[in-house]
Motif scaffolding. Sequence first.
Motif, mmCIF file in Angstrom:
data_model
loop_
_atom_site.group_PDB
_atom_site.id
_atom_site.type_symbol
_atom_site.label_atom_id
_atom_site.label_comp_id
_atom_site.label_asym_id
_atom_site.label_seq_id
_atom_site.Cartn_x
_atom_site.Cartn_y
_atom_site.Cartn_z
ATOM 1 N N SER A 1 7.557 -8.671 18.373
ATOM 2 C CA SER A 1 8.692 -9.133 19.173
ATOM 3 C C SER A 1 8.564 -10.621 19.467
ATOM 4 N N PRO A 2 9.694 -11.284 19.815
ATOM 5 C CA PRO A 2 9.644 -12.702 20.169
ATOM 6 C C PRO A 2 8.748 -12.992 21.365
ATOM 7 N N GLU A 3 8.471 -11.970 22.176
ATOM 8 C CA GLU A 3 7.616 -12.159 23.348
ATOM 9 C C GLU A 3 6.138 -12.191 22.974
ATOM 10 N N GLY A 4 5.824 -12.038 21.691
ATOM 11 C CA GLY A 4 4.428 -12.017 21.268
ATOM 12 C C GLY A 4 3.787 -10.657 21.428
ATOM 13 N N VAL A 5 4.596 -9.630 21.644
ATOM 14 C CA VAL A 5 4.086 -8.270 21.813
ATOM 15 C C VAL A 5 4.215 -7.529 20.486
ATOM 16 N N VAL A 6 3.171 -6.853 20.094
ATOM 17 C CA VAL A 6 3.213 -6.015 18.898
ATOM 18 C C VAL A 6 3.590 -4.597 19.340
ATOM 19 N N VAL A 7 4.783 -4.170 18.938
ATOM 20 C CA VAL A 7 5.291 -2.863 19.344
ATOM 21 C C VAL A 7 4.907 -1.840 18.276
ATOM 22 N N GLU A 8 4.170 -0.836 18.698
ATOM 23 C CA GLU A 8 3.708 0.207 17.779
ATOM 24 C C GLU A 8 4.852 1.164 17.443
ATOM 25 N N PRO A 9 4.732 1.874 16.304
ATOM 26 C CA PRO A 9 5.808 2.807 15.936
ATOM 27 C C PRO A 9 5.913 4.013 16.862
ATOM 28 N N PHE A 10 4.847 4.325 17.576
ATOM 29 C CA PHE A 10 4.921 5.392 18.568
ATOM 30 C C PHE A 10 3.810 5.179 19.603
ATOM 31 N N TYR A 11 4.005 5.792 20.771
ATOM 32 C CA TYR A 11 3.005 5.713 21.840
ATOM 33 C C TYR A 11 2.690 7.128 22.299
ATOM 34 N N HIS A 12 1.457 7.287 22.758
ATOM 35 C CA HIS A 12 1.009 8.618 23.160
ATOM 36 C C HIS A 12 0.281 8.511 24.499
ATOM 37 N N ARG A 13 -0.190 9.655 24.976
ATOM 38 C CA ARG A 13 -0.772 9.727 26.312
ATOM 39 C C ARG A 13 -1.912 8.735 26.519
ATOM 40 N N GLU A 14 -2.683 8.494 25.463
ATOM 41 C CA GLU A 14 -3.820 7.594 25.594
ATOM 42 C C GLU A 14 -3.403 6.161 25.910
ATOM 43 N N ALA A 15 -2.151 5.829 25.651
ATOM 44 C CA ALA A 15 -1.678 4.478 25.926
ATOM 45 C C ALA A 15 -1.795 4.145 27.412
ATOM 46 N N THR B 1 0.089 23.549 20.297
ATOM 47 C CA THR B 1 -1.221 22.921 20.451
ATOM 48 C C THR B 1 -1.044 21.432 20.747
ATOM 49 N N PRO B 2 -1.658 20.900 21.796
ATOM 50 C CA PRO B 2 -1.552 19.465 22.077
ATOM 51 C C PRO B 2 -2.074 18.641 20.903
ATOM 52 N N LEU B 3 -1.378 17.543 20.621
ATOM 53 C CA LEU B 3 -1.779 16.668 19.521
ATOM 54 C C LEU B 3 -2.285 15.342 20.080
ATOM 55 N N SER B 4 -3.365 14.880 19.522
ATOM 56 C CA SER B 4 -3.936 13.604 19.934
ATOM 57 C C SER B 4 -3.236 12.467 19.204
ATOM 58 N N ARG C 1 -0.530 12.068 10.626
ATOM 59 C CA ARG C 1 0.744 12.590 10.121
ATOM 60 C C ARG C 1 1.645 11.441 9.644
ATOM 61 N N ILE C 2 1.632 10.317 10.348
ATOM 62 C CA ILE C 2 2.430 9.159 9.936
ATOM 63 C C ILE C 2 1.958 8.652 8.584
ATOM 64 N N ARG C 3 0.634 8.546 8.409
ATOM 65 C CA ARG C 3 0.093 8.066 7.134
ATOM 66 C C ARG C 3 0.493 9.003 5.981
ATOM 67 N N ARG C 4 0.471 10.303 6.267
ATOM 68 C CA ARG C 4 0.840 11.262 5.225
ATOM 69 C C ARG C 4 2.325 11.122 4.869
ATOM 70 N N ASP C 5 3.184 10.976 5.861
ATOM 71 C CA ASP C 5 4.621 10.867 5.611
ATOM 72 C C ASP C 5 4.972 9.568 4.902
ATOM 73 N N LEU C 6 4.182 8.523 5.136
ATOM 74 C CA LEU C 6 4.455 7.239 4.492
ATOM 75 C C LEU C 6 4.009 7.206 3.036
ATOM 76 N N LYS C 7 3.250 8.209 2.608
ATOM 77 C CA LYS C 7 2.846 8.352 1.214
ATOM 78 C C LYS C 7 2.158 7.098 0.667
ATOM 79 N N GLY C 8 1.173 6.652 1.401
ATOM 80 C CA GLY C 8 0.373 5.529 0.933
ATOM 81 C C GLY C 8 0.796 4.176 1.476
ATOM 82 N N GLN C 9 1.974 4.093 2.052
ATOM 83 C CA GLN C 9 2.410 2.809 2.629
ATOM 84 C C GLN C 9 1.623 2.521 3.896
#
Length: 595
Positions: free
Chosen positions: A43-57, A16-19, A26-34
């Motif tokens: 990054s030094p370039e002023g870019v905030v790099v997300e922990p993952f990227y998906h199709r909507e990006a 099943t495709p995941l949004s 799922r990330i929030r659940r695995d982090l157990k409240g963190q």
Amino acid sequence: MADTSSTAPLSFSEFTPLSTAAWQERIRRDLKGQDPATLRWHSPEGVVVEPFYHREALDALSTPATPQVRTAEANAWLNVPTYLVPAHDNGHAAIDRATEALQRGADGAHFDLADTAAFDVTYLAQRLPLATTYVGYSVRATPLPLIERLLTASGNTLRGFLRFDPVTDHLPDLQGQLTALRTVLQLTQHLSEFKALTLNGAYFGNRGGTATQQLAFALSAAAYYLDCLPSNELEVATVAAAVQVQVAINPSYFTEIAKLRALRRLWATLLFAQQLPAEMAPQLRIYASTATWSQTTLDPPTNLLRTTTEAMAAVVGGADAVSVTPFDSLFAAPNAFADRLARNIPTLLRAEAHLQQVADPAAGSYYLETLTDELARNAWALFQEVQAAGGMPRAVRLVINHLQVTTQAQFRRIATGEQVIVGTNRYQNPREQFSFNPKRLLRSADFDSTRAAYPSEVLQLATALHFQRREKKLKRAAVVLLGAHTNQHILESFLQTLPAAERPELRESHPEGTVSVLFSSSEEATLMYATPEQFSRLARLVHRVPADDPSFLPSPLLTSDLATLQEAVQFFGFQEFVVEGYSTEDVLARLQGKR
């Protein structure tokens, strides 16, 4: 074969495709409240790099993601080693090295010329067929006589490039240089395979600039030439068609890939602003060289790993030509072993990793497309800031200030261990034996001090000299210029060697505007500070140079008999700075991993 069944298209329809929202949950659940925000990288370039990227990006991009469309011939990126030719050198040795390299896997040669008048073009033409061989020339004086000699020697046909960028290289008599460059473009405009206006974008990368800064400042230089070089005899389209950009590639792999892809997008935007046809944008050629900024003298084999990462990023990012610096170039004379290793890195990427067979490997990657888009937008905003300040070269002070802030921030991160240089500030080799003479290297005017590792290196080289002197009981002493702000680097680096409970309160003892020095004899070593004027006067005394000699530049290493230096240091007012609770000897020994 006719009876061979066709391969069914790859499909994972049973999943099943995941949004994006589902992945985030799922990330929030695995982090157990963190907080998931803790996974973000700023990054030094002023870019905030997300922990993952998906199709909507891809839907959030300012410009739709499109692959870089390049011809099969353009996709055949070139392996082009660089050869430095010193002043007053006819270049025969460098030409011979290039000739051998072309027989052993290289596709061209780039000569960085300190003296164009001495360079033997006749010998070059005898050894290399200039009409068909890809050859680049970097010069810092008027290029017109060299180009005229090259055209005569080649039969009016050249392939390769000329890098002459008086704006970026801060050359004198800018208007005179522009006149000469304009003539060069007129003489070479019929040469479709020769780029006569190569910009020195590597200047910014080799001085610690972020990817955003490198793009913005190179673009500002390009805008200046597009505005100033056209004349009645030279159309702006001809100037644009002659442009190539040399960039320095650092080890931040994905950032460097995105940087090259963003450069092509920004070039197309600049051409649009100049009302030039969009079809001209793919004509831009990018010459990527591995960065001197990331090179080290400590544990130098690690440079091989850095240049491999850098070269691969250059190819994946879409460079048209790649130059890999020999791993020992900071301290060793040119040699066949280092040349062969540097030349074979791109050869391996092509012949064994097959990085020539895909035009744009990064296309469609959610992360890389997003990073490309953000770098392009940030760089365009900084470019507009530079243009609002008058553009290059009028805004050079703004550019230098940006670079200084960035480099000082990097030095602080390196000192604290936040930014790692393997073999230099982490995973050092405490038993390292130098294959070069530290004393001679520190004295050399050619020792490159514009590198990330330099503050760490110069301290460790200086302390190595001290321990060597103590062991040999030399009846001499040395004063080593460690540089401005190095005391903070010493302090931060030293603290990393101590358990947190042992870290004492430290006293401020290094006033603003002073430089750090190490006074070393066989009996003692003392960390000190002085004003640049004090150090210069001491250097003149040691070298017996008159005070009115304007050409004198003190070397970082001064040696003399012990009595003379002790008296001079006291006379010129050098002051000791103290790490409370530890002697200078303790500090130096810990920094070298000896305690």
